[in-house]
Design an enzyme around this catalytic site. Structure first.
Site, short mmCIF file in Angstrom:
data_model
loop_
_atom_site.label_atom_id
_atom_site.label_comp_id
_atom_site.label_asym_id
_atom_site.label_seq_id
_atom_site.Cartn_x
_atom_site.Cartn_y
_atom_site.Cartn_z
N LYS A 203 0.85 -1.20 0.00
CA LYS A 203 0.00 0.00 0.00
C LYS A 203 0.88 1.24 0.00
O LYS A 203 1.52 1.56 0.99
CB LYS A 203 -0.91 0.05 1.23
N GLY A 256 6.68 5.01 8.39
CA GLY A 256 5.79 6.14 8.64
C GLY A 256 6.00 6.70 10.03
O GLY A 256 7.10 6.58 10.59
N THR A 258 5.76 7.38 14.11
CA THR A 258 5.87 6.54 15.31
C THR A 258 4.47 6.26 15.88
O THR A 258 4.20 5.14 16.33
CB THR A 258 6.79 7.23 16.34
N ILE A 260 1.58 5.87 14.31
CA ILE A 260 0.91 4.79 13.56
C ILE A 260 1.69 3.48 13.73
O ILE A 260 1.10 2.41 13.81
CB ILE A 260 0.76 5.16 12.06
N GLY A 261 3.00 3.57 13.85
CA GLY A 261 3.81 2.37 14.09
C GLY A 261 3.34 1.63 15.34
O GLY A 261 3.27 0.39 15.37
N GLU A 278 9.91 1.20 10.49
CA GLU A 278 10.90 2.23 10.14
C GLU A 278 10.21 3.57 10.43
O GLU A 278 9.39 4.01 9.64
CB GLU A 278 11.19 2.05 8.65
N CYS A 312 13.31 10.99 7.06
CA CYS A 312 13.26 10.47 8.43
C CYS A 312 14.60 10.63 9.15
O CYS A 312 14.63 10.85 10.35
CB CYS A 312 12.83 9.02 8.42
N GLU A 409 9.51 15.35 15.96
CA GLU A 409 9.85 15.31 14.54
C GLU A 409 8.96 16.31 13.80
O GLU A 409 7.74 16.22 13.86
CB GLU A 409 9.62 13.90 13.97
P1 NAI Z 1 1.42 8.09 8.70
O1 NAI Z 1 2.26 7.29 9.60
O2 NAI Z 1 -0.01 8.32 9.06
O3 NAI Z 1 1.40 7.41 7.24
C1 NAI Z 1 2.35 6.52 6.73
C2 NAI Z 1 1.65 5.38 6.00
O4 NAI Z 1 0.87 4.62 6.92
C3 NAI Z 1 0.69 5.81 4.90
O5 NAI Z 1 0.73 4.85 3.85
C4 NAI Z 1 -0.66 5.71 5.60
O6 NAI Z 1 -1.73 5.53 4.71
C5 NAI Z 1 -0.46 4.50 6.46
N1 NAI Z 1 -1.34 4.41 7.62
C6 NAI Z 1 -1.88 5.42 8.35
N2 NAI Z 1 -2.65 4.94 9.33
C7 NAI Z 1 -2.61 3.58 9.25
C8 NAI Z 1 -3.18 2.53 10.00
N3 NAI Z 1 -3.97 2.77 11.04
N4 NAI Z 1 -2.92 1.27 9.63
C9 NAI Z 1 -2.11 1.01 8.59
N5 NAI Z 1 -1.54 1.97 7.84
C10 NAI Z 1 -1.77 3.24 8.17
O7 NAI Z 1 2.14 9.48 8.47
P2 NAI Z 1 1.51 10.86 7.93
O8 NAI Z 1 0.20 11.16 8.59
O9 NAI Z 1 1.48 10.80 6.46
O10 NAI Z 1 2.57 11.92 8.43
C11 NAI Z 1 2.48 12.48 9.72
C12 NAI Z 1 3.83 12.67 10.34
O11 NAI Z 1 4.50 11.44 10.47
C13 NAI Z 1 4.79 13.53 9.55
O12 NAI Z 1 4.61 14.87 9.80
C14 NAI Z 1 6.12 13.03 10.01
O13 NAI Z 1 6.52 13.69 11.19
C15 NAI Z 1 5.86 11.59 10.30
N6 NAI Z 1 6.33 10.75 9.20
C16 NAI Z 1 7.55 10.20 9.32
C17 NAI Z 1 8.06 9.44 8.31
C18 NAI Z 1 9.40 8.85 8.44
O14 NAI Z 1 9.92 8.26 7.50
N7 NAI Z 1 10.03 8.98 9.58
C19 NAI Z 1 7.34 9.21 7.05
C20 NAI Z 1 6.03 9.83 7.03
C21 NAI Z 1 5.58 10.56 8.08
#
Ligand code: NAI
Ligand code: MG
Length: 505
Positions: A203, A256, A258, A260-261, A278, A312, A409
Site C-alpha cells: 500500500k 511512517g 511513530t 501509527i507504528g 521504520e 526520516c 519530529e
Molecule cells: P502516517 O504514519 O499516518 O502514514 C504513513 C503510511 O501509513 C501511509 O501509507 C498511511 O496511509 C499508512 N497508515 C496510516 N494509518 C494507518 C493505519 N492505522 N494502519 C495502517 N496503515 C496506516 O504518516 P503521515 O500522517 O502521512 O505523516 C504524519 C507525520 O508522520 C509527519 O509529519 C512526520 O513527522 C511523520 N512521518 C515520518 C516518516 C518517516 O519516514 N520517519 C514518514 C512519514 C511521516
C-alpha cells in the site's frame, strides 16, 4: 502569462523533456489509475477513487482506485496463491535473480519518466528524484545478487546426528509506505521481499501512489508471475488497517510515523505477524570545533533542507560547541538563505513544496512553537507564495534540548542549533531523545570520531558526512524509531525465517 502567445506556449511545451511528455500521456491514458491484484489491473470493489495532487500547484494529477477491505482480501488471496504456486516457490534462485535484474534495467530505461512522475506527485526537486531513481535501480541490483547466497547452515554435532538450518521466506508480506521518498521505499521493501521468495501486497501512501503504480507496471512487464506483487492504493485507516489486521498476512513492513507504528504493532498481534517498523527521527548532527567547518556547515544545511526536510534521518538537531554557536549560526543562515525555494522542475531549486496543506500547517505550527518556546529565529519561518505548499529554510538558534522543536519530529525544513560544552555533554544531549534513527559526528580527531560513534544510540552514524547511503548498509531505529532494519544483509534476515532440522542417523 495570461496573454502568452500560441508561439510562446508551444516553446514552453517543447521545453519539457521527452520523459515529461510520456508522463503526461500516461496520466491522460485512463480516467483513473487502477490497482494491481493477481496480475490484473482492476477498479476497487466499491468503485471508489481518490485524488492525488501535485503539491507545487495544488492541482489534481489523477484519480486512483481506492482500496478497502474487500480489495485487501482479494490482494492477500492472490499473494497467497502466488506464494504457494510452483511458478514462484518452485523456481530456482537464479530465476529470481534474473527477475530482479530485469526490474533494475526497466527502472533505468524509464528513469526520466519515473523521476518526473515522482516530482509531480511528491514535489521533490527533479535532481533529487533523478538521484532517487538511480538508487532504486541500485537497490534492485543489490538484492538481485542475494537469492543465490541465502545460505542455511550445517551445525556442528556428533557422528550420530545431522543438524542443519534452512532459511525460508516468510510468506505473504504486507508493505506500507510513507509519502516522502515513495519509489525508494517501494524498492527497499519489494526487492528484498522478492529476493527471499516472498510475495507482497503493497500500500503506497495516499499522497503519492503514482510512481509505485508505474513501477508495478514496469515490474509486470518483466513477466513476474501473477500475484507475486500486488499494489493496493488507498488510505491508512481503511486499506492500511485491513492489511495489517489480515489473518492471511505473515509479515508487515511499515514506514511512517511513530504514532501509527505503535498502532500497527498492536493490530499485527492478532495473528502474530512478524513486524519491522521504520519510524520517525530527531537526529543529532554533532560538529566539534576541530572539524572541517566549511564542509560540516554546508552539509548541515543540505541535510535539513534536503527533500524540504521530509526525510526520516534528517539532521534536525545541530549541535555546535558553545564557543562556535554564534559563528556557526551566522554561517548556516547565510548558506541556507542562498537555497532557492520554488518549482521542483527548475534546475536551481533546492526546496520544492511540502507534501500537503496539512503538512505545511503542521510545520508552520512548529515555527510558532519555536518562537514562543524561547528559541531565536535566525532565518525564515514563513510560507513562500500562496499556491503550493512552499516553506522557507528555517533556522532556530540558542535552542535547548528540552524545547518542543528539539524533541518532536517536524518533517519540514526547520533546523534547531543547540550549543554544547564538551564531548560528554553532547553525547548525553544527542541521546536525550525518544528517537534513535540516525546521527553524525564531525571531527578531525579519529579516536573521538569512533568513540562518539559508539556512544550514540542510533541505527546509523555518519562520520564527517551526512545522509550518504549504499544498499550494502542497513538503516533502522533504536528506541522509538522502530525495529528491524532495511537494506543490507539485515533485510534478508527481516524477510526470512529459519528452520532447524535434526536427524538421528
Ligand atoms: P502516517 O504514519 O499516518 O502514514 C504513513 C503510511 O501509513 C501511509 O501509507 C498511511 O496511509 C499508512 N497508515 C496510516 N494509518 C494507518 C493505519 N492505522 N494502519 C495502517 N496503515 C496506516 O504518516 P503521515 O500522517 O502521512 O505523516 C504524519 C507525520 O508522520 C509527519 O509529519 C512526520 O513527522 C511523520 N512521518 C515520518 C516518516 C518517516 O519516514 N520517519 C514518514 C512519514 C511521516
Ligand atoms: Mg500527490
Amino acid at each position: 502569462m495570461s496573454n502568452a502567445s500560441p508561439a510562446s506556449a508551444s516553446a514552453a511545451a517543447s521545453a519539457i523533456s521527452a520523459g515529461h511528455r510520456k508522463v503526461l500521456e500516461w496520466l491522460e491514458s485512463s480516467d483513473s489509475k487502477r490497482m494491481l491484484i493477481g496480475g490484473k489491473w482492476v477498479d476497487a470493489v466499491s468503485g471508489k477513487t481518490f485524488e492525488t495532487i501535485n503539491p507545487s500547484t495544488e492541482e489534481r494529477l489523477a484519480y486512483v482506485a481506492e482500496a478497502d477491505s474487500a480489495d485487501v482480501d482479494a490482494a492477500v488471496a492472490a499473494a497467497r496463491r502466488a506464494f504457494e504456486s510452483a511458478s514462484w516457490s518452485g523456481i530456482s534462485p537464479h530465476a529470481r535473480t534474473r527477475y530482479l535484474l530485469k526490474i533494475a534495467d526497466a527502472v533505468e530505461s524509464h528513469a526520466d519518466e519515473l523521476a518526473v512522475l515522482e516530482t509531480l506527485d511528491n514535489g521533490m526537486p527533479l535532481s533529487f528524484s533523478a538521484a532517487r531513481v538511480a538508487q532504486v535501480a541500485e537497490i534492485f541490483r543489490y538484492y538481485a545478487g542475494w537469492p543465490t547466497k541465502i545460505y542455511g547452515t550445517t551445525n556442528p554435532t556428533d557422528s550420530a546426528r545431522f543438524i542443519y538450518m534452512l532459511r525460508e521466506p516468510m510468506g505473504v508480506c504486507g508493505l506500507i509506505n510513507a509519502w516522502n521518498v515513495p519509489l525508494v521505499m517501494a524498492a527497499m521493501k519489494i526487492a528484498p521481499a522478492l529476493a527471499c521468495g516472498n510475495t507482497a501486497v503493497l500500500k503506497p501512501a495516499e499522497q503519492t501512489p503514482l510512481t509505485t503504480l508505474r513501477l508495478a507496471e514496469l515490474i509486470e512487464e518483466v513477466g513476474l508471475p501473477p500475484g507475486v506483487l500486488n499494489i493496493i492504493p488507498g488510505f491508512g485507516a481503511t486499506a492500511g488497517g485491513a492489511l495489517v489486521a489480515h489473518p492471511g498476512v505473515d509479515k508487515v513492513a511499515f514506514t511512517g510515523s511513530t504514532a501509527i507504528g505503535k498502532q500497527i504493532l498492536q493490530s499485527s498481534a492478532s495473528n502474530m505477524k512478524k513486524v519491522t517498523l521504520e519510524l520517525g527521527g530527531k537526529s543529532p548532527n554533532i560538529i566539534f570545533p576541530d572539524a572541517d567547518l566549511d564542509k560540516a556547515l554546508a552539509t548541515a544545511v543540505a541535510t535539513f533542507c534536503g527533500n524540504s526536510g521530509q526525510i526520516c534521518s534528517a539532521g534536525t538537531r545541530l549541535f555546535v560547541q558553545e564557543s562556535l554557536h554564534d559563528e556557526a549560526t551566522e554561517r548556516i543562515a547565510q548558506i541556507a538563505a542562498t537555497y532557492k525555494v520554488g518549482s521542483p522542475f527548475d534546475a536551481d531549486t533546492k526546496l520544492g513544496p511540502l507534501i500537503s496543506a496539512r503538512q505545511m500547517e503542521r510545520v508552520l505550527s512548529y515555527v510558532d512553537a519555536g518562537k514562543s518556546g524561547g528559541a531565536r529565529l535566525s532565518l525564515g519561518g514563513d510560507r513562500v507564495g500562496n499556491r503550493g505548499y512552499f516553506v522557507e529554510p528555517t533556522v532556530f538558534s540558542s535552542v535547548s534540548n528540552d524545547m518542543k522543536i528539539a524533541r518532536e519530529e517536524i518533517f519540514g525544513p526547520v533546523l534547531s542549533i543547540i550549543p554544547f560544552k564538551d564531548e560528554d555533554d553532547v553525547v548525553f544531549k544527542g541521546n536525550d531523545t525518544e528517537y534513535g534513527l540516525a546521527s553524525a559526528v564531525w571531527t578531525s580527531d579519529i579516536a573521538r570520531a569512533h568513540r562518539v560513534a559508539r556512544s550514540l544510540k542510533a541505527g546509523r552514524v555518519w562520520i564527517n558526512t551526512y545522509a550518504e547511503g549504499d544498499p550494502v548498509m542497513s538503516m533502522g531505529g533504536y528506541k522509538q524509531s522502530g525495529f528491524g532494519r532495511e537494506l543490507g544483509s539485515e533485510s534478508i534476515d527481516a524477510y526470512t525465517q529459519t528452520k532447524s532440522v535434526y536427524m538421528r542417523l
